[in-house]
Design a protein around this motif. Sequence first.
Motif, PDB file in Angstrom:
ATOM      1  N   GLN A   1      31.720  65.525  48.287  1.00  0.00           N
ATOM      2  CA  GLN A   1      32.397  64.525  49.109  1.00  0.00           C
ATOM      3  C   GLN A   1      32.932  63.414  48.216  1.00  0.00           C
ATOM      4  OE1 GLN A   1      29.941  62.940  52.200  1.00  0.00           O
ATOM      5  NE2 GLN A   1      31.472  61.490  52.914  1.00  0.00           N
ATOM      6  N   VAL A   2      34.182  63.052  48.455  1.00  0.00           N
ATOM      7  CA  VAL A   2      34.806  62.010  47.654  1.00  0.00           C
ATOM      8  C   VAL A   2      34.172  60.666  47.961  1.00  0.00           C
ATOM      9  CG1 VAL A   2      36.973  60.852  47.132  1.00  0.00           C
ATOM     10  CG2 VAL A   2      36.971  63.292  47.681  1.00  0.00           C
ATOM     11  N   GLN A   3      33.830  59.929  46.919  1.00  0.00           N
ATOM     12  CA  GLN A   3      33.301  58.579  47.101  1.00  0.00           C
ATOM     13  C   GLN A   3      34.163  57.610  46.301  1.00  0.00           C
ATOM     14  OE1 GLN A   3      29.160  57.957  45.998  1.00  0.00           O
ATOM     15  NE2 GLN A   3      28.975  56.422  47.612  1.00  0.00           N
ATOM     16  N   LEU A   4      34.686  56.595  47.009  1.00  0.00           N
ATOM     17  CA  LEU A   4      35.574  55.618  46.396  1.00  0.00           C
ATOM     18  C   LEU A   4      35.102  54.220  46.746  1.00  0.00           C
ATOM     19  CD1 LEU A   4      38.949  57.296  47.459  1.00  0.00           C
ATOM     20  CD2 LEU A   4      37.854  57.460  45.230  1.00  0.00           C
ATOM     21  N   VAL A   5      35.045  53.333  45.755  1.00  0.00           N
ATOM     22  CA  VAL A   5      34.600  51.962  45.976  1.00  0.00           C
ATOM     23  C   VAL A   5      35.634  51.011  45.369  1.00  0.00           C
ATOM     24  CG1 VAL A   5      32.817  50.250  45.582  1.00  0.00           C
ATOM     25  CG2 VAL A   5      32.187  52.649  45.946  1.00  0.00           C
ATOM     26  N   GLU A   6      36.261  50.207  46.252  1.00  0.00           N
ATOM     27  CA  GLU A   6      37.261  49.244  45.801  1.00  0.00           C
ATOM     28  C   GLU A   6      36.613  47.905  45.480  1.00  0.00           C
ATOM     29  OE1 GLU A   6      39.430  51.399  49.342  1.00  0.00           O
ATOM     30  OE2 GLU A   6      37.443  50.570  48.957  1.00  0.00           O
ATOM     31  N   SER A   7      37.268  47.152  44.616  1.00  0.00           N
ATOM     32  CA  SER A   7      36.851  45.786  44.308  1.00  0.00           C
ATOM     33  C   SER A   7      38.062  45.007  43.808  1.00  0.00           C
ATOM     34  CB  SER A   7      35.743  45.772  43.252  1.00  0.00           C
ATOM     35  OG  SER A   7      36.200  46.365  42.052  1.00  0.00           O
ATOM     36  N   GLY A   8      37.913  43.681  43.778  1.00  0.00           N
ATOM     37  CA  GLY A   8      38.959  42.848  43.202  1.00  0.00           C
ATOM     38  C   GLY A   8      39.797  42.079  44.193  1.00  0.00           C
ATOM     39  N   GLY A   9      39.561  42.270  45.480  1.00  0.00           N
ATOM     40  CA  GLY A   9      40.321  41.516  46.458  1.00  0.00           C
ATOM     41  C   GLY A   9      39.892  40.064  46.503  1.00  0.00           C
ATOM     42  N   GLY A  10      40.633  39.272  47.274  1.00  0.00           N
ATOM     43  CA  GLY A  10      40.283  37.866  47.408  1.00  0.00           C
ATOM     44  C   GLY A  10      41.427  37.051  47.947  1.00  0.00           C
ATOM     45  N   LEU A  11      41.260  35.741  47.836  1.00  0.00           N
ATOM     46  CA  LEU A  11      42.276  34.792  48.292  1.00  0.00           C
ATOM     47  C   LEU A  11      43.073  34.298  47.086  1.00  0.00           C
ATOM     48  CD1 LEU A  11      43.521  32.877  50.439  1.00  0.00           C
ATOM     49  CD2 LEU A  11      41.652  31.284  49.916  1.00  0.00           C
ATOM     50  N   VAL A  12      44.387  34.336  47.191  1.00  0.00           N
ATOM     51  CA  VAL A  12      45.248  33.904  46.089  1.00  0.00           C
ATOM     52  C   VAL A  12      46.457  33.172  46.669  1.00  0.00           C
ATOM     53  CG1 VAL A  12      46.506  36.093  46.034  1.00  0.00           C
ATOM     54  CG2 VAL A  12      46.384  34.686  43.963  1.00  0.00           C
ATOM     55  N   GLN A  13      46.967  32.234  45.908  1.00  0.00           N
ATOM     56  CA  GLN A  13      48.151  31.498  46.353  1.00  0.00           C
ATOM     57  C   GLN A  13      49.420  32.329  46.129  1.00  0.00           C
ATOM     58  OE1 GLN A  13      48.165  27.730  44.310  1.00  0.00           O
ATOM     59  NE2 GLN A  13      46.760  26.807  45.786  1.00  0.00           N
ATOM     60  N   PRO A  14      50.454  32.064  46.903  1.00  0.00           N
ATOM     61  CA  PRO A  14      51.735  32.750  46.664  1.00  0.00           C
ATOM     62  C   PRO A  14      52.178  32.590  45.212  1.00  0.00           C
ATOM     63  CG  PRO A  14      51.813  31.583  48.737  1.00  0.00           C
ATOM     64  CD  PRO A  14      50.516  31.182  48.085  1.00  0.00           C
ATOM     65  N   GLY A  15      52.662  33.682  44.636  1.00  0.00           N
ATOM     66  CA  GLY A  15      53.046  33.692  43.236  1.00  0.00           C
ATOM     67  C   GLY A  15      51.926  34.077  42.295  1.00  0.00           C
ATOM     68  N   GLY A  16      50.721  34.165  42.804  1.00  0.00           N
ATOM     69  CA  GLY A  16      49.571  34.502  41.986  1.00  0.00           C
ATOM     70  C   GLY A  16      49.421  35.999  41.760  1.00  0.00           C
ATOM     71  N   SER A  17      48.339  36.358  41.068  1.00  0.00           N
ATOM     72  CA  SER A  17      48.081  37.752  40.710  1.00  0.00           C
ATOM     73  C   SER A  17      46.650  38.147  41.044  1.00  0.00           C
ATOM     74  CB  SER A  17      48.304  37.966  39.206  1.00  0.00           C
ATOM     75  OG  SER A  17      49.635  37.706  38.834  1.00  0.00           O
ATOM     76  N   LEU A  18      46.479  39.419  41.305  1.00  0.00           N
ATOM     77  CA  LEU A  18      45.157  40.022  41.480  1.00  0.00           C
ATOM     78  C   LEU A  18      45.206  41.426  40.899  1.00  0.00           C
ATOM     79  CD1 LEU A  18      44.083  39.227  45.171  1.00  0.00           C
ATOM     80  CD2 LEU A  18      42.998  38.350  43.096  1.00  0.00           C
ATOM     81  N   ARG A  19      44.043  41.909  40.459  1.00  0.00           N
ATOM     82  CA  ARG A  19      43.944  43.299  40.047  1.00  0.00           C
ATOM     83  C   ARG A  19      42.846  43.972  40.863  1.00  0.00           C
ATOM     84  NH1 ARG A  19      42.546  46.421  34.371  1.00  0.00           N
ATOM     85  NH2 ARG A  19      40.420  45.714  34.856  1.00  0.00           N
ATOM     86  N   LEU A  20      43.225  44.996  41.600  1.00  0.00           N
ATOM     87  CA  LEU A  20      42.272  45.791  42.363  1.00  0.00           C
ATOM     88  C   LEU A  20      41.802  46.967  41.516  1.00  0.00           C
ATOM     89  CD1 LEU A  20      44.048  45.967  45.847  1.00  0.00           C
ATOM     90  CD2 LEU A  20      42.556  44.171  44.921  1.00  0.00           C
ATOM     91  N   SER A  21      40.548  47.325  41.708  1.00  0.00           N
ATOM     92  CA  SER A  21      39.977  48.487  41.041  1.00  0.00           C
ATOM     93  C   SER A  21      39.381  49.422  42.086  1.00  0.00           C
ATOM     94  CB  SER A  21      38.880  48.068  40.054  1.00  0.00           C
ATOM     95  OG  SER A  21      39.380  47.213  39.054  1.00  0.00           O
ATOM     96  N   CYS A  22      39.395  50.699  41.780  1.00  0.00           N
ATOM     97  CA  CYS A  22      38.781  51.699  42.662  1.00  0.00           C
ATOM     98  C   CYS A  22      38.030  52.684  41.778  1.00  0.00           C
ATOM     99  CB  CYS A  22      39.838  52.399  43.486  1.00  0.00           C
ATOM    100  SG  CYS A  22      39.224  53.825  44.413  1.00  0.00           S
ATOM    101  N   ALA A  23      36.712  52.662  41.906  1.00  0.00           N
ATOM    102  CA  ALA A  23      35.873  53.568  41.127  1.00  0.00           C
ATOM    103  C   ALA A  23      35.556  54.804  41.966  1.00  0.00           C
ATOM    104  CB  ALA A  23      34.590  52.859  40.722  1.00  0.00           C
TER     105      ALA A  23
END
Length: 115
Positions: A1-23
């Motif tokens: 069975q496939v198991q996927l766990v995301e991380s890296g979300g959050g609150l950011v201002q317009p113009g900002g950056s985020l990096r999401l990860s999925c293990a």
Amino acid sequence: QVQLVESGGGLVQPGGSLRLSCAASRIMFSTYHMGWYRQAPGKQRELVAVISSGTATNYADSVKGRFTISRDNAKNTVYLQMNNLKPEDTAVYYCNAKRNGVEGWGQGTQVTVSS
């Protein structure tokens, strides 16, 4: 069975950056096509970006030039680098793994773009 766990979300201002990860686990990661989808309140889930097992990529028009999908097969992880974020990028972001009719989803991570 496939198991996927995301991380890296959050609150950011317009113009900002985020990096999401999925293990990923319990799969031969390098053979799977991986993707990021998102779902905003009251809207259907939509494709954001995909990367094949051979590292070919494809993006939704709304994120081209701002988001980059990549994968590290040694770490069984797929990433989504999101730059120049806009309020309309606010959504729950889901990781997806797919191969030969086998498919799995992560639990999602919230991204909120707001000042």
